[in-house]
Design a protein around this motif. Structure first.
Motif, short mmCIF file in Angstrom:
data_model
loop_
_atom_site.label_atom_id
_atom_site.label_comp_id
_atom_site.label_asym_id
_atom_site.label_seq_id
_atom_site.Cartn_x
_atom_site.Cartn_y
_atom_site.Cartn_z
N VAL A 18 0.84 -1.21 0.00
CA VAL A 18 0.00 0.00 0.00
C VAL A 18 0.87 1.25 0.00
O VAL A 18 0.58 2.23 -0.70
N LEU A 19 1.95 1.23 0.77
CA LEU A 19 2.85 2.38 0.84
C LEU A 19 3.50 2.65 -0.51
O LEU A 19 3.60 3.80 -0.95
N LEU A 20 3.92 1.59 -1.21
CA LEU A 20 4.56 1.77 -2.51
C LEU A 20 3.58 2.24 -3.58
O LEU A 20 3.96 2.96 -4.50
N ALA A 21 2.33 1.83 -3.48
CA ALA A 21 1.35 2.18 -4.51
C ALA A 21 0.66 3.50 -4.24
O ALA A 21 0.02 4.05 -5.15
N ALA A 22 0.76 4.03 -3.04
CA ALA A 22 -0.01 5.22 -2.66
C ALA A 22 0.34 6.45 -3.50
O ALA A 22 -0.55 7.18 -3.94
N GLY A 23 1.62 6.69 -3.74
CA GLY A 23 2.04 7.89 -4.48
C GLY A 23 1.52 7.92 -5.91
O GLY A 23 0.79 8.84 -6.31
N PRO A 24 1.88 6.92 -6.72
CA PRO A 24 1.39 6.93 -8.10
C PRO A 24 -0.14 6.85 -8.22
O PRO A 24 -0.73 7.52 -9.06
N LEU A 25 -0.78 6.05 -7.37
CA LEU A 25 -2.23 5.96 -7.44
C LEU A 25 -2.91 7.25 -7.01
O LEU A 25 -3.94 7.64 -7.56
N GLY A 26 -2.35 7.91 -6.01
CA GLY A 26 -2.90 9.20 -5.58
C GLY A 26 -2.82 10.25 -6.67
O GLY A 26 -3.75 11.02 -6.90
N VAL A 58 1.71 9.77 -13.54
CA VAL A 58 2.21 8.59 -12.84
C VAL A 58 3.67 8.34 -13.19
O VAL A 58 4.47 7.99 -12.32
N ALA A 59 4.04 8.55 -14.44
CA ALA A 59 5.44 8.36 -14.85
C ALA A 59 6.35 9.35 -14.14
O ALA A 59 7.42 8.98 -13.62
N VAL A 60 5.94 10.61 -14.07
CA VAL A 60 6.76 11.63 -13.42
C VAL A 60 6.91 11.34 -11.93
O VAL A 60 8.01 11.39 -11.37
N VAL A 61 5.81 11.03 -11.27
CA VAL A 61 5.86 10.74 -9.83
C VAL A 61 6.66 9.48 -9.57
O VAL A 61 7.43 9.42 -8.60
N SER A 62 6.52 8.48 -10.41
CA SER A 62 7.28 7.25 -10.21
C SER A 62 8.78 7.49 -10.35
O SER A 62 9.57 6.94 -9.58
N VAL A 63 9.18 8.30 -11.31
CA VAL A 63 10.60 8.60 -11.49
C VAL A 63 11.12 9.43 -10.31
O VAL A 63 12.22 9.18 -9.81
N LEU A 64 10.33 10.39 -9.85
CA LEU A 64 10.77 11.22 -8.73
C LEU A 64 10.85 10.43 -7.42
O LEU A 64 11.75 10.67 -6.61
N LEU A 65 9.93 9.50 -7.21
CA LEU A 65 9.90 8.73 -5.97
C LEU A 65 10.68 7.43 -6.06
O LEU A 65 10.73 6.68 -5.07
N LEU A 66 11.28 7.13 -7.19
CA LEU A 66 11.94 5.85 -7.39
C LEU A 66 13.01 5.53 -6.34
O LEU A 66 13.03 4.41 -5.82
N PRO A 67 13.89 6.45 -5.98
CA PRO A 67 14.89 6.09 -4.95
C PRO A 67 14.24 5.72 -3.61
O PRO A 67 14.64 4.75 -2.96
N TRP A 68 13.24 6.47 -3.21
CA TRP A 68 12.56 6.18 -1.94
C TRP A 68 11.78 4.87 -2.02
O TRP A 68 11.83 4.06 -1.09
N LEU A 69 11.07 4.66 -3.12
CA LEU A 69 10.32 3.42 -3.30
C LEU A 69 11.24 2.20 -3.30
O LEU A 69 10.95 1.19 -2.67
N LEU A 70 12.36 2.32 -3.99
CA LEU A 70 13.30 1.21 -4.06
C LEU A 70 13.92 0.92 -2.69
O LEU A 70 14.11 -0.25 -2.32
N ALA A 71 14.21 1.96 -1.92
CA ALA A 71 14.77 1.76 -0.58
C ALA A 71 13.77 1.03 0.33
O ALA A 71 14.15 0.12 1.07
#
Length: 88
Positions: A18-26, A58-71
């Motif tokens: 849920v935490l990983l999906a919240a940003g792009p889905l929001g 979603v693409a922009v947010v995923s790229v911006l949050l990628l380091p945090w999501l991956l961690a």
């Protein structure tokens, strides 16, 4: 294996998912609402307008949050795979 351990691991897996999906889905939800509102005000019924805007957001947010999501994902994976010997 105790049931409480299995329940805890499952709960943590769902929390991380849920935490990983919240940003792009929001962002997809927010852009979808704004696109639908804009289409309703202009009476333009073109579905690709909202789709392209959501995909871009979603693409922009995923790229911006990628380091945090991956961690977060790697932390969970290390916890899950590192705990296997203790479960046996």
């Amino acid at each position: 294996m105790d049931d409480s351990v299995l329940l805890g691991v499952t709960r943590e897996a769902v929390r991380v998912a849920v935490l990983l999906a919240a940003g792009p889905l929001g962002v997809a939800l927010l852009i979808g609402i704004l696109a639908a509102l804009g289409q309703a005000m202009t009476q333009m019924n073109e579905p690709t307008v909202g789709l392209v805007a959501r995909l871009g957001g979603v693409a922009v947010v995923s790229v911006l949050l990628l380091p945090w999501l991956l961690a977060r994902w790697l932390d969970f994976a290390a916890l899950a795979f590192g705990g296997f010997p203790d479960l046996l």
